[in-house]
Design a protein around this motif. Structure first.
Motif, short mmCIF file in Angstrom:
data_model
loop_
_atom_site.label_atom_id
_atom_site.label_comp_id
_atom_site.label_asym_id
_atom_site.label_seq_id
_atom_site.Cartn_x
_atom_site.Cartn_y
_atom_site.Cartn_z
N LEU A 125 -5.59 7.38 6.65
CA LEU A 125 -4.57 6.44 6.30
C LEU A 125 -4.07 5.68 7.87
CD1 LEU A 125 -2.24 8.16 4.13
CD2 LEU A 125 -3.92 6.62 3.54
N ARG A 180 0.89 11.11 4.97
CA ARG A 180 0.80 10.29 3.47
C ARG A 180 2.51 10.00 3.31
NH1 ARG A 180 -3.36 10.42 0.57
NH2 ARG A 180 -1.95 10.13 -1.32
N GLY A 189 0.87 -1.13 0.02
CA GLY A 189 -0.07 -0.01 0.03
C GLY A 189 0.77 1.34 0.18
N CYS A 190 2.00 1.09 -0.49
CA CYS A 190 2.99 2.24 -0.57
C CYS A 190 4.41 1.92 -1.25
CB CYS A 190 3.46 2.67 0.94
SG CYS A 190 4.27 1.18 2.07
N ALA A 219 -5.92 1.79 4.61
CA ALA A 219 -6.83 3.13 4.37
C ALA A 219 -8.20 2.58 4.37
CB ALA A 219 -6.40 3.44 3.14
N TYR A 271 -8.86 8.90 1.46
CA TYR A 271 -8.72 7.78 2.62
C TYR A 271 -8.02 8.17 3.73
CZ TYR A 271 -9.86 4.62 -1.14
OH TYR A 271 -10.56 4.07 -2.14
N THR A 312 2.58 6.60 0.86
CA THR A 312 1.42 5.88 0.47
C THR A 312 0.83 5.92 -1.05
OG1 THR A 312 -1.07 5.67 1.05
CG2 THR A 312 -0.21 7.92 0.98
N THR A 313 0.27 4.89 -1.54
CA THR A 313 -0.09 4.93 -2.92
C THR A 313 -1.86 5.33 -2.86
OG1 THR A 313 -0.55 2.65 -2.65
CG2 THR A 313 1.54 3.25 -3.45
N TYR A 314 -2.53 5.59 -1.76
CA TYR A 314 -3.69 5.93 -1.65
C TYR A 314 -3.93 7.42 -1.99
CZ TYR A 314 -4.63 1.18 0.35
OH TYR A 314 -4.64 -0.20 0.57
N SER A 315 -4.97 7.67 -2.49
CA SER A 315 -5.29 9.15 -2.55
C SER A 315 -5.78 9.85 -1.24
CB SER A 315 -6.74 9.36 -3.61
OG SER A 315 -7.64 8.78 -2.89
#
Length: 349
Positions: free
Chosen positions: A312, A330, A278-279, A346, A310, A304-307
């Motif tokens: 975290l 982040r 996830g990162c 997330a 989310y 992180t690869t989440y936008s």
């Protein structure tokens, strides 16, 4: 005056002689001669006194005392190094005075002003090309110089990053980042003094990376590390790739030796495993990687690869389980001193 006295004397003598001859006898004549002689003596004395007075009048001058020259005031010297004071390299100030002076730096091509120093002490408040300072005695003001900040690649190329932090634009091998500059990829103006670049080795077919030289210091990454990203570089740096033929023995340089001595063995670097869920991580020769091996002591950045939609939560080598508004950070920086793993979870907001 002498002529007047002579005429008077002549008239007296004629009067006396005439009187004596017309009606006098011999005795009176003798008496008159004596009287004339006395008159002549008195007249000579008067003429002599008058001549002396006239002589004094002709030769007398008024003597005016000339004033003594004032002694020159003592001076002290203020010298300028790599600078000028009012266009000169020195300034003279009267002893006992306090002078406020301004020096202008003289900076040759390829050099930049590092700081100002007065008598060897850094003037932290003076940062511009001119320096205002106070002098009270012999002093030296110096514009301390350093080479301009440049980034250079040998057997490698560099690129700027785009808005998505990916390498883009034309590759280059040298760039000066002393002054403000425009990122040719994003068009944004970047303050001078720092630069972020993506460095990639130029590896011909049949060759592989042996090691990297960063400012002439060898760094022993994995043979497969052919590129990495450098964030906010703030010093002149040269990246050089040393290549070797595939399968050939390493040409890692050995320490310099003295005659008849045994060289110390070259220590192999210690590498640790890094993994991400996830990162991704950057540093140690990697950019946006999910796994790899990096040398001990490497500082990596985990992102992180989440936008931003989310909240975290970090687990593993980084624990950040905050339930506060906005969730966890982040990205994190982490110093690798052993095998490590990072798991970014997330929850949608």
């Amino acid at each position: 005056m002498k002529r007047i006295g002579s005429l008077v004397l002549a008239l007296l003598m004629l009067l006396c002689l005439t009187g004596c001859q017309s009606g006098g006898n011999q005795a009176e004549l003798e008496a008159a001669k004596v009287q004339v002689q006395l008159l002549q003596q008195q007249l000579d004395e008067a003429n002599a006194a008058l001549a002396e007075a006239e002589k004094d009048d002709d030769t007398a001058t008024v003597q005016i005392a000339e004033p003594e020259a004032a002694p020159a005031p003592e001076m002290f010297q203020v010298a300028a190094v790599n600078a000028r004071i009012n266009g000169e390299q020195r300034a003279a100030i009267h002893v006992g005075e306090t002078a406020e002076l301004t020096a202008e730096a003289v900076i040759p091509e390829g050099m930049a002003l590092d700081y100002w120093a007065l008598n060897g002490e850094r003037l932290a408040e003076q940062t511009g090309a001119s320096c205002t300072f106070t002098a009270q005695d012999n002093a030296v003001i110096e514009a301390v110089l350093r080479p301009v900040k440049t980034v250079t690649a040998i057997n490698a190329t560099m690129q700027f990053l785009n808005a998505k932090d990916k390498a883009g634009g034309d590759p280059f091998t040298e760039f000066v980042f002393e002054e403000d500059y425009v990122n040719p990829v994003t068009g944004e103006t970047v303050p001078g003094g720092t630069i972020t670049v993506y460095v990639e080795a130029d590896v011909p077919r049949g060759y592989e990376v042996d090691y990297w030289l960063i400012n002439h210091v060898p760094y022993y990454y994995n043979r497969t590390v052919t590129s990495f990203r450098v964030d906010d570089l703030d010093a002149s740096t040269e990246y050089e790739v040393v290549l070797k033929k595939k399968g050939a023995a390493s040409s890692t340089p050995k320490p310099a030796t003295q005659p008849n001595t045994t060289p110390a063995p070259t220590e192999e670097p210690v590498y640790y495993n890094v993994s991400c869920i996830g990162c991704t991580f950057s540093g140690g020769g990697y950019s946006g990687a999910t796994s790899g091996k990096v040398p001990a002591g490497t500082v990596i950045k985990v992102t992180t690869t989440y936008s931003t939609d989310y909240t975290l939560y970090w687990r593993g080598s980084i624990t950040d389980g905050s339930n506060s508004t906005g969730g966890g950070a982040r990205s994190h920086t982490y110093t690798v001193n052993g095998d490590c793993n990072f798991h970014c979870m997330a929850v949608i907001n």
